[in-house]
Design a protein around this motif. Structure first.
Motif, PDB file in Angstrom:
ATOM      1  N   ARG A 171       6.800  17.500   4.074  1.00 63.95           N
ATOM      2  CA  ARG A 171       6.415  17.506   5.600  1.00 63.95           C
ATOM      3  C   ARG A 171       5.467  16.033   5.087  1.00 63.95           C
ATOM      4  NH1 ARG A 171       2.140  20.933   7.814  1.00 63.95           N
ATOM      5  NH2 ARG A 171       0.949  20.447   5.502  1.00 63.95           N
ATOM      6  N   ALA A 172       4.805  15.836   3.907  1.00 61.37           N
ATOM      7  CA  ALA A 172       4.446  15.305   3.385  1.00 61.37           C
ATOM      8  C   ALA A 172       5.474  12.621   3.020  1.00 61.37           C
ATOM      9  CB  ALA A 172       4.270  14.939   1.616  1.00 61.37           C
ATOM     10  N   GLN A 173       6.668  13.556   3.058  1.00 66.31           N
ATOM     11  CA  GLN A 173       7.108  12.214   2.785  1.00 66.31           C
ATOM     12  C   GLN A 173       7.459  12.362   4.113  1.00 66.31           C
ATOM     13  OE1 GLN A 173      10.872  13.977   1.857  1.00 66.31           O
ATOM     14  NE2 GLN A 173      10.641  13.735  -0.800  1.00 66.31           N
ATOM     15  N   LEU A 174       7.083  12.697   5.188  1.00 64.44           N
ATOM     16  CA  LEU A 174       7.550  12.166   6.778  1.00 64.44           C
ATOM     17  C   LEU A 174       5.975  11.572   7.080  1.00 64.44           C
ATOM     18  CD1 LEU A 174       9.593  15.735   8.302  1.00 64.44           C
ATOM     19  CD2 LEU A 174      10.029  12.873   8.315  1.00 64.44           C
ATOM     20  N   ALA A 184      -0.390  12.755   3.930  1.00 66.01           N
ATOM     21  CA  ALA A 184       0.195  12.833   3.088  1.00 66.01           C
ATOM     22  C   ALA A 184      -0.333  12.851   1.544  1.00 66.01           C
ATOM     23  CB  ALA A 184       1.553  11.151   3.300  1.00 66.01           C
ATOM     24  N   LEU A 185      -1.079  12.539   1.892  1.00 67.38           N
ATOM     25  CA  LEU A 185      -1.381  12.898   0.489  1.00 67.38           C
ATOM     26  C   LEU A 185      -2.206  13.991   0.229  1.00 67.38           C
ATOM     27  CD1 LEU A 185      -2.676  11.548  -2.195  1.00 67.38           C
ATOM     28  CD2 LEU A 185      -4.981  10.732  -1.099  1.00 67.38           C
ATOM     29  N   GLU A 186      -2.771  14.514   1.491  1.00 65.19           N
ATOM     30  CA  GLU A 186      -3.276  16.032   1.643  1.00 65.19           C
ATOM     31  C   GLU A 186      -1.931  17.180   1.283  1.00 65.19           C
ATOM     32  OE1 GLU A 186      -6.366  17.147   1.200  1.00 65.19           O
ATOM     33  OE2 GLU A 186      -6.870  14.743   1.290  1.00 65.19           O
ATOM     34  N   ASP A 187      -0.758  16.555   1.563  1.00 67.07           N
ATOM     35  CA  ASP A 187      -0.087  17.393   1.378  1.00 67.07           C
ATOM     36  C   ASP A 187       0.948  16.856  -0.131  1.00 67.07           C
ATOM     37  OD1 ASP A 187       0.351  18.756   3.545  1.00 67.07           O
ATOM     38  OD2 ASP A 187       1.672  17.775   4.474  1.00 67.07           O
ATOM     39  N   PHE A 188       0.940  16.180  -1.171  1.00 64.80           N
ATOM     40  CA  PHE A 188       1.367  15.909  -2.417  1.00 64.80           C
ATOM     41  C   PHE A 188       0.301  16.568  -3.067  1.00 64.80           C
ATOM     42  CE2 PHE A 188       3.755  12.675  -0.952  1.00 64.80           C
ATOM     43  CZ  PHE A 188       4.830  12.978  -0.877  1.00 64.80           C
ATOM     44  N   LYS A 189      -1.261  16.421  -2.472  1.00 66.45           N
ATOM     45  CA  LYS A 189      -1.758  17.493  -3.710  1.00 66.45           C
ATOM     46  C   LYS A 189      -2.093  18.692  -3.143  1.00 66.45           C
ATOM     47  CE  LYS A 189      -5.816  14.552  -3.434  1.00 66.45           C
ATOM     48  NZ  LYS A 189      -7.596  13.913  -2.806  1.00 66.45           N
ATOM     49  N   ASN A 197       3.242  20.521 -12.113  1.00 57.48           N
ATOM     50  CA  ASN A 197       3.885  19.315 -12.786  1.00 57.48           C
ATOM     51  C   ASN A 197       4.669  18.537 -12.105  1.00 57.48           C
ATOM     52  OD1 ASN A 197       3.190  19.588 -15.526  1.00 57.48           O
ATOM     53  ND2 ASN A 197       4.439  21.008 -15.673  1.00 57.48           N
ATOM     54  N   HIS A 198       5.132  18.907 -10.511  1.00 54.79           N
ATOM     55  CA  HIS A 198       5.778  17.986  -9.761  1.00 54.79           C
ATOM     56  C   HIS A 198       5.728  16.031  -9.601  1.00 54.79           C
ATOM     57  CE1 HIS A 198       7.609  17.566  -6.387  1.00 54.79           C
ATOM     58  NE2 HIS A 198       7.675  19.132  -6.108  1.00 54.79           N
ATOM     59  N   THR A 199       6.746  15.732 -10.022  1.00 56.05           N
ATOM     60  CA  THR A 199       7.095  14.867 -10.922  1.00 56.05           C
ATOM     61  C   THR A 199       6.833  13.848  -9.359  1.00 56.05           C
ATOM     62  OG1 THR A 199       8.488  15.054 -12.457  1.00 56.05           O
ATOM     63  CG2 THR A 199       7.969  13.093 -11.068  1.00 56.05           C
ATOM     64  N   GLU A 200       7.188  14.040  -8.291  1.00 54.81           N
ATOM     65  CA  GLU A 200       6.909  13.039  -7.010  1.00 54.81           C
ATOM     66  C   GLU A 200       5.416  13.390  -6.335  1.00 54.81           C
ATOM     67  OE1 GLU A 200       8.049  12.548  -2.487  1.00 54.81           O
ATOM     68  OE2 GLU A 200       9.714  13.843  -3.914  1.00 54.81           O
ATOM     69  N   ALA A 201       4.806  14.504  -6.958  1.00 53.69           N
ATOM     70  CA  ALA A 201       3.233  14.667  -6.213  1.00 53.69           C
ATOM     71  C   ALA A 201       2.800  13.819  -6.779  1.00 53.69           C
ATOM     72  CB  ALA A 201       2.770  16.802  -6.058  1.00 53.69           C
ATOM     73  N   ASN A 202       2.897  13.676  -7.889  1.00 55.77           N
ATOM     74  CA  ASN A 202       2.038  13.353  -8.901  1.00 55.77           C
ATOM     75  C   ASN A 202       2.162  11.606  -8.988  1.00 55.77           C
ATOM     76  OD1 ASN A 202       1.159  14.900 -10.796  1.00 55.77           O
ATOM     77  ND2 ASN A 202       2.578  15.887 -10.840  1.00 55.77           N
ATOM     78  N   HIS A 203       2.674  10.665  -8.501  1.00 56.33           N
ATOM     79  CA  HIS A 203       3.399   9.973  -8.559  1.00 56.33           C
ATOM     80  C   HIS A 203       2.714   9.433  -7.223  1.00 56.33           C
ATOM     81  CE1 HIS A 203       6.984   9.756 -11.212  1.00 56.33           C
ATOM     82  NE2 HIS A 203       6.124   9.587 -11.990  1.00 56.33           N
TER      83      HIS A 203
END
Length: 265
Positions: A171-174, A184-189, A197-203
């Motif tokens: 959903r964050a990517q979409l 998107a930022l809220e979902d990655f957080k 340690n999730h790589t994509e979310a940290n980036h």
């Protein structure tokens, strides 16, 4: 006798008179029957077309997910555990077919398989239904016109499984693809609360804030430009423009004051 006999030759027999009278009647009846048959045939063809049209309309009107779930609630009440398990296995089979179609790039067909699975999988199997929604979202994400619908499917998957990391990531990517950067930022957080340690979310949490600020500044500039245009329209009759006014920020309070500049004579 001979005169009478000659006269009788000029007269028509009863049979001939009846045949002559009925000949026209038969002819008119045949025409009426033909017209009626033609009319009936026409009506039948229209009836068939109407039925086909109704069928097409019925096929086009796909029930919503909420409507399907309402139907499943009523259906599941009458099912035994064994019957529910059987339906779950059937849905699993449809899901696997959908997965195979997805791998082959047949995304529309994959969506259809996941949808059919959702229409039969009992509501008690929330984890399985969550995966079906997430998989359907992945297929929809491959179709440019289905991204908003894919976001909705991710949301459904998360509602059924609040710790579904893959659904949050998807959903964050979409959200990012559809320029909904804050969401998107809220979902990655949120992903980082499950997997720090999730790589994509940290980036993403480092990459997105500057993009959000850049977008907000652009929107603010556009908004101020439009307000300036409107202000000039209002002030023009008074011989003024927005250039006569200047915003000045108080360094101590952070508030703004308006300073007026008179046009030079």
């Amino acid at each position: 006798m001979d005169n009478a006999s000659d006269g009788s030759k000029g007269l028509k027999s009863n049979e001939e008179v009846i045949e002559e009278l009925t000949r026209d009647l038969k002819s008119s009846c045949i025409k009426v029957d033909e017209n009626a048959e033609s009319k009936n045939t026409t009506n039948d063809s229209w009836d068939v077309l109407d039925k086909e049209k109704d069928n097409d309309s019925a096929q086009d009107a796909e029930p919503s997910d909420d409507a399907i779930e309402d139907l499943l609630k009523d259906r599941d009440l009458s099912l035994s555990e064994a019957e529910q398990e059987e339906l779950k296995c059937e849905a699993e089979g449809l899901k696997q077919t959908g997965n195979d179609l997805f791998k082959n790039g047949e995304y529309v067909s994959a969506i259809s398989q996941y949808t059919q699975a959702l229409q039969i999988c009992p509501l008690a199997y929330s984890k399985e239904r969550s995966i079906l929604y997430a998989n359907r979202a992945a297929a929809k994400a491959k179709c440019q016109t289905e991204k908003d619908s894919a976001i909705s499917d991710c949301t459904k998957a998360i509602e059924l499984n609040s710790a579904y990391v893959k659904a949050y990531i998807r959903r964050a990517q979409l959200y990012e693809e559809t320029n909904k950067l804050d969401e998107a930022l809220e979902d990655f957080k949120k992903v980082l609360t499950f997997d720090p340690n999730h790589t994509e979310a940290n980036h993403a949490i480092k990459r997105l804030p500057p993009l959000i600020n850049e977008r907000n500044e652009k929107l603010k500039t556009e908004m101020l430009g439009k307000l300036k245009e409107l202000g000039n329209i209002v002030l023009k009759p008074f011989g003024l423009s927005t250039n006569n006014f200047e915003l000045q920020q108080d360094p101590n309070s952070g508030g703004y004051s308006v300073k007026f500049h008179q046009n030079p004579m």
